[in-house]
Design an enzyme around this catalytic site. Structure first.
Site, PDB file in Angstrom:
ATOM      1  CB  SER A 116      36.940  38.089  34.205  1.00 30.33           C
ATOM      2  OG  SER A 116      37.489  38.863  33.211  1.00 30.33           O
ATOM      3  CG  HIS A 137      38.083  34.115  30.992  1.00 32.29           C
ATOM      4  ND1 HIS A 137      38.729  33.656  32.118  1.00 32.29           N
ATOM      5  CD2 HIS A 137      38.236  35.468  31.001  1.00 32.29           C
ATOM      6  CE1 HIS A 137      39.255  34.679  32.762  1.00 32.29           C
ATOM      7  NE2 HIS A 137      38.971  35.781  32.115  1.00 32.29           N
ATOM      8  CD  GLU A 149      39.312  29.775  32.811  1.00 29.59           C
ATOM      9  OE1 GLU A 149      39.542  29.074  33.792  1.00 29.59           O
ATOM     10  OE2 GLU A 149      38.951  30.964  32.901  1.00 29.59           O
ATOM     11  CG  ASN A 187      39.953  35.315  37.054  1.00 27.79           C
ATOM     12  OD1 ASN A 187      41.152  35.552  37.115  1.00 27.79           O
ATOM     13  ND2 ASN A 187      39.144  35.929  36.215  1.00 27.79           N
TER      14      ASN A 187
END
Ligand code: NAD
Length: 531
Positions: A116, A137, A149, A187
């Site tokens: 992450s 991801h 991702e 994120n």
């Protein structure tokens, strides 16, 4: 060069059978792939098996279990042509694993990491053939969340990137290609959702519960930031922020906040420890009060007159007043929608801020009957700044006009000398428009303008740095974390000039570099002004 064209062309190996590894394996089984799920911990393999078994049974897909091999034998991974690693977020552990995978699973096998926050480039560096290493991801829960991702490390070649994207599609996911920067898109862009909420609570502007309620009912988010941090794990969320702060050599936008650190120090980590920002002794309900009915209640329509001055910062409020039965008419002057007060009327003024606000307020103060309540939009000005220049601030109430139109709540701010009568009148008025009145303390940007404008700012920084196209960033936030709107599309809807004004105000009042406007956002706002 490897090409994935059908689910059966993929022989997937998943390393790590925890939350994400078991979810990814299940996703692949649901997509009719063959899967080898490897873990060093037999208990985790057992747990993964029962989770996958139960899920497939519920979906009447138990026959797909025959395509799953659970193993703790390293050699079993050698048969895979596509490997996704999902071991704990520890760079040394992942580097060791990738150097061993590189030796045991020779090219053209693709090696992907589900990290992450770590640099995929640093993980790829441990392989002899780093060009076949890529980030993939997934989001939790993997079988449900549609986004992946696909992260291009500095060494990743185009064929690997294409193969990873093709695999994501065959897994039934929407891949978005992104450069290897801390936090990738989702994120990274989501940081202000937590960071600004934590600061709002720490600055005493409102409680966790109130902030969450405003974000849910006013912004249309499925969960408030504190509710969501409790679900993710406050420690996991802090670790992501900390990692981004360190990887960017102290970018102030990612600076961790003491309130979150203290939660971790107390081991109040959220749902998993039974206590976080909320208590989980019994399942807490996040039920919100119902929306009040629209209308004037006991008062007959026509008894009250509403003045709206320059409502451009409070779109939708004039229509809401009309729907509720208030008398409203256009009057001459800049942006005025006003009706002269009848002798028995309760005058209410809603001033949408525009240039010359203070002068406008001064002249309205002179013209209005003494009992008239003055409601003033204050997303880009503190109420104190306005109150300081008024003769009778005891009838002044601030409100968030920017998020009024779509919201079920109206965020209100009391002037320091507000009378009880004026407070009640403001609550009655807002309720008559079908919105729950929620009071917060005076602060630059209030709650939603601060959080949403900072989300848009972060998205604009990412777009300006070429991390992904603006539309892709918006799509990633909707698919990855379920945002009601993409932050950049939302900013355009609110008005880019207004979003920049809110950020400039935050920057001026709080004096932190954290609130500086992204150059691309300012450029877009100037373009908007030219139109
Ligand atoms: P987890 O702790 O639930 O699972 C990790 C698993 O890896 C455990 O089963 C453990 O036994 C196993 N493991 C440890 N060392 C191993 C080794 N050397 N070889 C094989 N298996 C080993 O962790 P998680 O939440 O599934 O996270 C895994 C990765 O996914 C992390 O990089 C994390 O950042 C990322 N991620 C997590 C989430 C999330 O919401 N949990 C979301 C997206 C990405």
């Amino acid at each position: 060069m490897i090409q994935f064209t059908t689910p059966l062309s993929i022989r997937l190996g998943v390393v790590g059978a925890g939350t994400m590894g078991s979810g990814i394996a299940l996703t692949a089984l649901l997509a009719d792939m063959y899967v080898t799920l490897y873990d060093v911990n037999l208990q985790m393999l057992e747990r993964a098996w029962s989770y996958i078994d139960r899920y497939l049974a519920r979906k009447s897909r138990s026959s797909n279990l025959s395509r799953l091999k659970l193993t703790s034998e390293w050699e079993d991974l050698g048969k895979a042509n596509f490997i996704i690693e999902a071991v704990p977020e520890d760079l040394a552990l992942k580097q060791d694993l990738f150097s061993r995978l590189d030796a045991s699973c020779p090219p053209p096998t693709i090696l992907a990491t589900n990290t992450s926050t770590l640099a995929v480039t640093a993980i790829a560096a441990s392989a002899q053939h780093p060009e076949r290493v890529v980030g993939m991801h997934f989001f939790n829960p993997a079988p449900v969340m549609p986004l992946v991702e696909v992260v291009r490390a500095a060494q990743t070649d185009t064929a690997t990137l294409q193969a990873a994207s093709a695999a994501a599609k065959l897994l039934g996911k929407t891949p978005i290609e992104v450069r290897d920067i801390p936090g990738f898109i989702v994120n990274r862009v989501a940081r202000p959702f937590y960071g600004e909420a934590l600061r709002l609570a720490g600055e005493g502007i409102a409680s966790y519960e109130i902030i969450d309620r405003i974000v849910r009912l006013g912004g249309g988010f499925k969960m408030g930031p504190f509710q969501l941090m409790d679900l993710i794990g406050i420690d996991v969320n802090l670790a992501a922020t900390q990692s981004m702060y360190e990887q960017t050599y102290g970018e102030p936008r990612y600076r961790p906040y003491y309130l979150q650190v203290q939660m971790v120090q107390q081991k109040a980590l959220g749902r998993k420890t039974g206590r976080g920002f909320y208590l989980y002794d019994a399942e807490p309900t996040f039920d919100d009060p119902p929306r009040p009915p629209v209308g004037l209640g006991a008062k007959a329509a026509g008894e009250q007159a509403v003045y709206i001055a320059g409502g451009d910062w409070a779109p939708g409020i004039a229509q809401a007043c009309q729907q509720a039965g208030y008398l409203l008419a256009a009057a001459p002057g800049r942006g005025y929608l006003a009706l002269a007060p009848t002798p028995d009327s309760v005058g209410l003024v809603i001033a949408g801020i525009s240039e010359g606000l203070k002068e406008k307020l001064a002249s309205l103060e002179r013209q209005l009957p003494a009992e008239a309540l003055i409601l003033c939009q204050c997303a880009d000005v503190t109420l104190m700044e306005l109150a300081a220049d008024m003769k009778a601030p005891e009838r002044l109430v601030g409100f968030d006009g920017l998020f009024f139109a779509d919201g079920q709540v109206a965020t209100l701010v009391a002037s320091p000398t507000l009378t009880d009568r004026a407070r009640q009148a403001a609550e009655n008025f807002i309720a008559s428009l079908g919105r729950l009145p929620i009071w917060v303390n005076d602060a630059p940007g209030l709650v939603l303008p601060r959080i949403v404008c900072m989300l848009a700012n972060e998205a604009a920084f990412a777009a300006g740095e070429g991390i992904a196209e603006p539309d892709e960033i918006d799509r990633a936030m909707q698919l990855g974390v379920n945002y009601p709107k993409g932050p950049l599309a939302w900013a355009r809807e609110l008005g880019l000039v207004r979003v920049v004004a809110v950020l400039d105000h935050l920057h001026a009042e709080l004096g932190e570099e954290r609130y500086r406007v992204a150059p691309l956002l300012r450029r877009w706002a100037r373009l908007e002004r030219m139109k």
